[in-house]
Enzyme design. Sequence first.
Site, mmCIF file in Angstrom:
data_model
loop_
_atom_site.group_PDB
_atom_site.id
_atom_site.type_symbol
_atom_site.label_atom_id
_atom_site.label_comp_id
_atom_site.label_asym_id
_atom_site.label_seq_id
_atom_site.Cartn_x
_atom_site.Cartn_y
_atom_site.Cartn_z
ATOM 1 N N SER A 259 8.049 16.618 17.722
ATOM 2 C CA SER A 259 9.407 16.260 17.623
ATOM 3 C C SER A 259 9.876 16.878 17.429
ATOM 4 O O SER A 259 10.268 17.736 18.650
ATOM 5 C CB SER A 259 9.084 15.452 16.766
ATOM 6 O OG SER A 259 9.973 14.037 16.861
ATOM 7 N N LYS A 263 10.482 20.674 20.002
ATOM 8 C CA LYS A 263 12.056 21.076 20.673
ATOM 9 C C LYS A 263 11.765 22.418 20.073
ATOM 10 O O LYS A 263 12.010 23.469 21.024
ATOM 11 C CB LYS A 263 13.428 20.099 20.770
ATOM 12 C CG LYS A 263 12.974 18.663 20.424
ATOM 13 C CD LYS A 263 14.192 17.490 20.742
ATOM 14 C CE LYS A 263 13.891 16.276 19.766
ATOM 15 N NZ LYS A 263 13.609 15.693 20.147
ATOM 16 N N TRP A 350 10.385 6.206 23.186
ATOM 17 C CA TRP A 350 11.484 6.868 22.773
ATOM 18 C C TRP A 350 12.186 8.298 23.082
ATOM 19 O O TRP A 350 12.660 8.937 23.490
ATOM 20 C CB TRP A 350 11.981 6.499 21.489
ATOM 21 C CG TRP A 350 13.141 7.606 21.041
ATOM 22 C CD1 TRP A 350 13.497 8.531 20.029
ATOM 23 C CD2 TRP A 350 14.563 6.151 21.319
ATOM 24 N NE1 TRP A 350 14.829 8.704 19.582
ATOM 25 C CE2 TRP A 350 15.133 7.490 20.386
ATOM 26 C CE3 TRP A 350 14.662 5.638 22.323
ATOM 27 C CZ2 TRP A 350 16.877 7.399 20.387
ATOM 28 C CZ3 TRP A 350 16.073 5.109 21.435
ATOM 29 C CH2 TRP A 350 17.081 6.135 20.872
ATOM 30 N N HIS A 400 4.132 7.609 17.637
ATOM 31 C CA HIS A 400 5.078 8.963 17.407
ATOM 32 C C HIS A 400 4.240 9.305 15.962
ATOM 33 O O HIS A 400 4.971 8.223 14.863
ATOM 34 C CB HIS A 400 6.611 8.573 17.215
ATOM 35 C CG HIS A 400 7.234 9.754 17.210
ATOM 36 N ND1 HIS A 400 7.836 10.874 18.672
ATOM 37 C CD2 HIS A 400 8.314 10.498 16.360
ATOM 38 C CE1 HIS A 400 8.165 11.661 18.047
ATOM 39 N NE2 HIS A 400 8.662 11.380 16.424
HETATM 40 C C1 GTR Z 1 14.039 10.631 16.814
HETATM 41 C C2 GTR Z 1 14.967 11.923 17.263
HETATM 42 C C3 GTR Z 1 14.338 11.937 18.971
HETATM 43 C C4 GTR Z 1 12.652 13.592 17.370
HETATM 44 C C5 GTR Z 1 12.442 11.995 16.097
HETATM 45 C C6 GTR Z 1 11.589 13.458 14.812
HETATM 46 O O1 GTR Z 1 15.091 10.196 15.333
HETATM 47 O O2 GTR Z 1 15.488 11.029 18.197
HETATM 48 O O3 GTR Z 1 14.914 13.139 19.468
HETATM 49 O O4 GTR Z 1 13.046 13.955 17.246
HETATM 50 O O5 GTR Z 1 13.560 11.836 15.507
HETATM 51 O O6 GTR Z 1 11.505 14.578 15.358
HETATM 52 O O7 GTR Z 1 10.839 12.784 14.427
#
Ligand code: GTR
Length: 420
Positions: A259, A263, A350, A400
């Site tokens: 996540s 990045k 997402w 996720h």
């Molecule tokens: C979310 C965000 C994503 C992702 C995620 C995470 O809220 O919108 O870009 O990075 O968090 O890190 O779990």
Amino acid sequence: MLAAVCLAAVTAMSKDAIPINEVEANVPPYTLPELLVDAKGRRITTVGGWAGKRKEWMSLIEAHEYGAVPAGLHRGPATVVEMKPDALGGKAVRKRIRVPLTAGPDPVSVDLLVYLPKDAKGPVPAFVGLNFAGNHAAATETDVPLTRGWMPKSAKGAVDNRATDAARGTESEAWPFEKIVERGYAVATAHYADIEADHPEGWKTGLRGAVAPGGANHVFAPGEWGAISAWSWGLSRCFDALAEDAAVDASRIAVIGHSRLGKTAIWAGIRDPRFALVVANQSGEGGAALSKRFFGETVLRINTSFPHWFCGRFKDYNHATDKLPHDAHAVIACVAPRPVYIGSAEEDRWADPKGEYLSGWHASPVYALFGLKGLPQEAQPPVNTSVGGHVGYHIRTGKHDLTGRDWAHYLDFADRHLRR
Ligand code: GTR
């Protein structure tokens, strides 16, 4: 106080008012910048030609998205503060390494938790990545000290942004240390907030504040580093510490992240070519997902929710992703010729799984220049099927998360590319 509450309410409202699309049929047409065309409009067909083009992409990605790390940062040496010869039921040697990120008597520093396979015949390949909730949450061993610094509220067992014993083991599915070590890899992790707490003011007490000329009063120029750059730089310092360990083969260290930390892993992997392999698990917007593809989280939304993650200039594209000079396919291509793996999850709309796949697909011609296979076709593979050569991909059923099922693919991929 009231004003602050009102402001928070307005920000939250405006965040939710940002248009989001999660219907494939409603994705408008978009154009990706040509990866392999030089400034004079000529097609790049050689590895040598790509070397120059890669530098251009790197400058654009740095200046417009993540921001530049200041030059000439100094820090002290890493020290092993603890060693446990019989960790994980005798399968591993556990070390904790204190990795200073700044110079001076009270440096910003990272507590790196390392598990090394015990019966290795020689230096082993390794995975390194940051965790969300502290080393004590990643580990199942209860003698791993609680991380003392700032904890996100989302971290299980956090009270007033601090860890409690209730957090122990809560992130262990994402860090299956025993399985990784059994496969012959070392694995190292540190809490991302050791580097900088994850909120808009976090930089003031973290790495960026410590080295900024104006300290906590520093005003960032549009191309200066955001938190993701700071976390990434911290990962490179973890690399340094691992590379100093004779049990680890420094030429075979993979960087992994989930996540926002996916990045971070990608940006660390492309900034620091010593990373031999890059794994971006569900890295989404600002990671592997194409920004110009209007699906899931957008540039506007991510910059609104997390204004501290990217450099100031990235906000210029809040309403103009078509003007962004690069996209995630260029980011992924900058890993080449090193192997890169993109993991998605079916319910993680997402993060735009298709956009994550497509960046790998569009980066594949760069791998072809090196005579290497990228992703096999433009269409995503069926769920739970790993595809690709030097660009790997799977979309797992479920939500996720970084899970043991994802790790199984990453370890197989690493076996293919890092095993001797
Ligand atoms: C979310 C965000 C994503 C992702 C995620 C995470 O809220 O919108 O870009 O990075 O968090 O890190 O779990």
